[in-house]
Write a protein that holds these residues in place. Structure first.
Motif, PDB file in Angstrom:
ATOM      1  N   VAL A 153       0.841  -1.208   0.000  1.00  0.00           N
ATOM      2  CA  VAL A 153       0.000   0.000   0.000  1.00  0.00           C
ATOM      3  C   VAL A 153       0.870   1.250   0.000  1.00  0.00           C
ATOM      4  N   PHE A 207      -7.445  -4.512   2.483  1.00  0.00           N
ATOM      5  CA  PHE A 207      -8.271  -4.033   3.585  1.00  0.00           C
ATOM      6  C   PHE A 207      -9.457  -4.969   3.799  1.00  0.00           C
ATOM      7  N   ARG A 225     -13.455  -0.852   2.980  1.00  0.00           N
ATOM      8  CA  ARG A 225     -13.063  -0.660   1.580  1.00  0.00           C
ATOM      9  C   ARG A 225     -13.179   0.808   1.131  1.00  0.00           C
ATOM     10  N   ALA A 264     -10.179   2.436   2.344  1.00  0.00           N
ATOM     11  CA  ALA A 264      -9.030   2.023   1.534  1.00  0.00           C
ATOM     12  C   ALA A 264      -8.961   2.824   0.242  1.00  0.00           C
TER      13      ALA A 264
END
Length: 404
Positions: free
Chosen positions: A17, A132, A137, A140
C-alpha cells in the motif's frame, strides 16, 4: 501478541500500500506540473487557453477510453504488473514532455500518456482495496488517492521555487525520473494479496454485463460530475488565481498546496464517514451540495481572503466522496469485478473531466474570465445531488435483495 503467521501478510500489506501510494505521488508530480506550470508552458509552446484545455482533454480522452480495459486486465491478470506498466510508461512520457518544443508534439505526447495512465487507476485502486477488510473498503479507496494529492502538495510548495531558478522543464523531468525509480522499487518489493477460496476468472463478456445494471449508470452520472468538477478546479485554479485575480505564481502555488492538503484530509475522512455510518449515498449527496455552493462562490467573492476560504472548503469536499462512490458498485456486485467496476466509473469520470476542462478554457478565451464556467459546474453539482438521492434508493433495494 501478533500471530507470527499473520506478520508476513501484514508486512506485505503495509509495504505494498505504501509503495502504491508513493508511485501515485511521483506520477502526480508530473501530471500536476502541467497545471501548475501552465502559464509558463503556454508561453513557451505558444498556446491559447483553448489549446491548453485541449492538451488536458486529449490525455483525458484516451485515459477514459482505457479505463474498462485497464480494469479488465487487473481482474484477469492481477493488478500488480498492470499498475507497473502504467506507472513506467506514464513517467517516461513525462520525461519526454519536458523536452518538447511545439504544441502539436505535446498534444501527441499527452494522447499516448493517457493510454498508460489508464493502466494505473483501476489496478492500483483494486490492489490497495484488496489488502483491507470488506468493512473498510471505502476508507481504503480514500487512502489510494492520498499519494496523488501528496504529490500535488509537494509540487505546489517547491515547484514555483524550482521554476524561478531552473525554468519549468528541468524540474518537470526530474520529478518524472523519480517516478521511474519508484516504479521499479514497487515492481521488486510490492505484493499481490493471495486469493482466498476458489478463483473465478473474469471473461470478456463480464465487461458487457456491467452495462446491464442501472445502478452502474447512476454511479457513472455522478462520476461524470465528480471528476469534471475536480479536474476543472485543479487544472484551472492556478490560472484563475494568476490570470483573473492577479496573484503571483508563488502565491498561487501556496494556495494550491493548501487546497491539496485539505483534499487529502477530506478524502480519508469521507471514506471513514462512509464506512462508519454505512451510508455512502449520504456522503455523496452532502458533498455535492456543498460543492454546488463553493463552485459558484469561487468566482463570486471579491476579497482574496474570502477566496482562500472558499478554496479551502471546496478542497475538503471535492474528493470527500471518492471512496464511497467507488465502493457502492463493489458493495452491490462483489469484489470479483472490482477492477472493471472501478474502470467503468472512472471512464465516465474522465469523460466529465475532458468536457469540463476543455469548456472552461473556451469560456476563458471567449468571455475573458472563468465566471460562467464555474457557475456551470455549480449547476452540475445540483444535478449530482439528485442522482445521489436516486442512488440511495437503488442501493437499498439491491442490498435487501442480496439478504433475501
Amino acid at each position: 501478541m501478533t500471530d507470527p503467521k499473520h506478520s508476513p501478510r501484514q508486512h506485505d500489506a503495509a509495504l505494498t500500500v505504501t509503495l502504491v501510494v508513493f508511485c501515485q505521488g511521483f506520477n502526480t508530480l508530473t501530471l500536476g506540473g502541467i497545471a501548475l506550470f501552465l502559464p509558463l508552458i503556454r508561453e513557451d509552446l505558444d498556446m491559447s487557453f483553448a489549446q491548453a484545455g485541449m492538451l488536458s482533454a486529449a490525455a483525458t480522452f484516451t485515459y477514459a477510453l482505457g479505463q474498462i480495459p485497464g480494469g479488465y486486465l487487473a481482474d484477469r491478470f492481477g493488478p500488480k504488473r498492470v499498475f507497473f506498466i502504467g506507472i513506467l510508461g506514464s513517467t517516461l512520457l513525462s520525461i519526454n514532455f519536458g523536452m518538447l518544443e511545439s504544441y502539436s508534439a505535446a498534444l501527441v505526447n499527452q494522447v499516448v500518456s493517457g493510454v498508460f495512465r489508464a493502466l494505473i487507476f483501476a489496478p492500483g485502486l483494486t490492489l490497495v482495496a484488496s489488502w483491507f477488510p470488506s468493512n473498510r473498503r471505502a476508507t481504503a479507496m480514500g487512502v489510494y488517492v492520498i499519494g496523488g494529492v501528496s504529490g500535488n502538495i509537494l509540487l505546489s510548495l517547491v515547484g514555483p521555487f524550482l521554476v524561478s531558478h531552473y525554468g519549468w522543464r528541468l524540474p518537470f523531468m526530474a520529478f518524472a525520473a523519480l517516478g521511474v525509480f519508484s516504479a521499479f522499487v514497487y515492481l521488486f518489493l510490492g505484493r499481490e494479496k493471495p486469493a482466498s477460496g476458489p478463483k473465478h476468472p473474469v471473461g470478456a463478456l463480464d465487461v458487457f454485463q456491467l452495462f446491464r445494471y442501472p445502478i452502474m449508470w447512476v454511479c457513472a452520472g455522478i462520476q461524470f460530475v465528480r471528476f469534471g468538477v475536480t479536474t476543472s478546479f485543479n487544472f484551472w485554479l492556478p490560472s484563475l488565481l494568476v490570470a483573473d485575480r492577479g496573484l503571483t505564481l508563488q502565491a498561487a502555488g501556496l494556495i494550491t498546496a493548501m487546497g491539496f492538503a485539505l483534499t487529502a484530509a477530506g478524502n480519508a475522512l469521507g471514506g471513514y464517514a462512509s464506512d462508519r455510518f454505512r451510508n455512502p449515498p449520504l456522503v455523496i449527496g452532502g458533498s455535492l451540495a456543498m460543492l454546488a455552493c463553493t463552485s459558484a462562490l469561487l468566482v463570486a467573492v471579491d476579497s482574496i481572503t474570502l477566496l482562500v476560504l472558499v478554496v479551502a472548503v471546496h478542497s475538503i469536499f471535492v474528493q470527500f466522496y471518492f471512496g464511497p462512490l467507488f465502493h457502492v458498485p463493489v458493495e452491490v456486485l462483489g469484489q470479483r469485478v472490482a477492477g472493471m467496476s472501478a474502470g467503468f466509473g472512472n471512464m465516465f469520470a474522465n469523460l466529465g473531466a475532458l468536457s469540463f476542462a476543455y469548456v472552461l478554457g473556451v469560456v476563458k478565451d471567449t468571455a475573458g474570465a472563468f465566471a460562467l464556467g464555474f457557475l456551470g459546474t455549480s449547476a452540475f453539482c445540483v444535478a449530482g445531488v439528485a442522482l445521489a438521492v436516486v442512488l440511495a434508493g437503488m442501493r437499498r433495494r439491491a442490498l435487501a435483495a442480496r439478504r433475501d
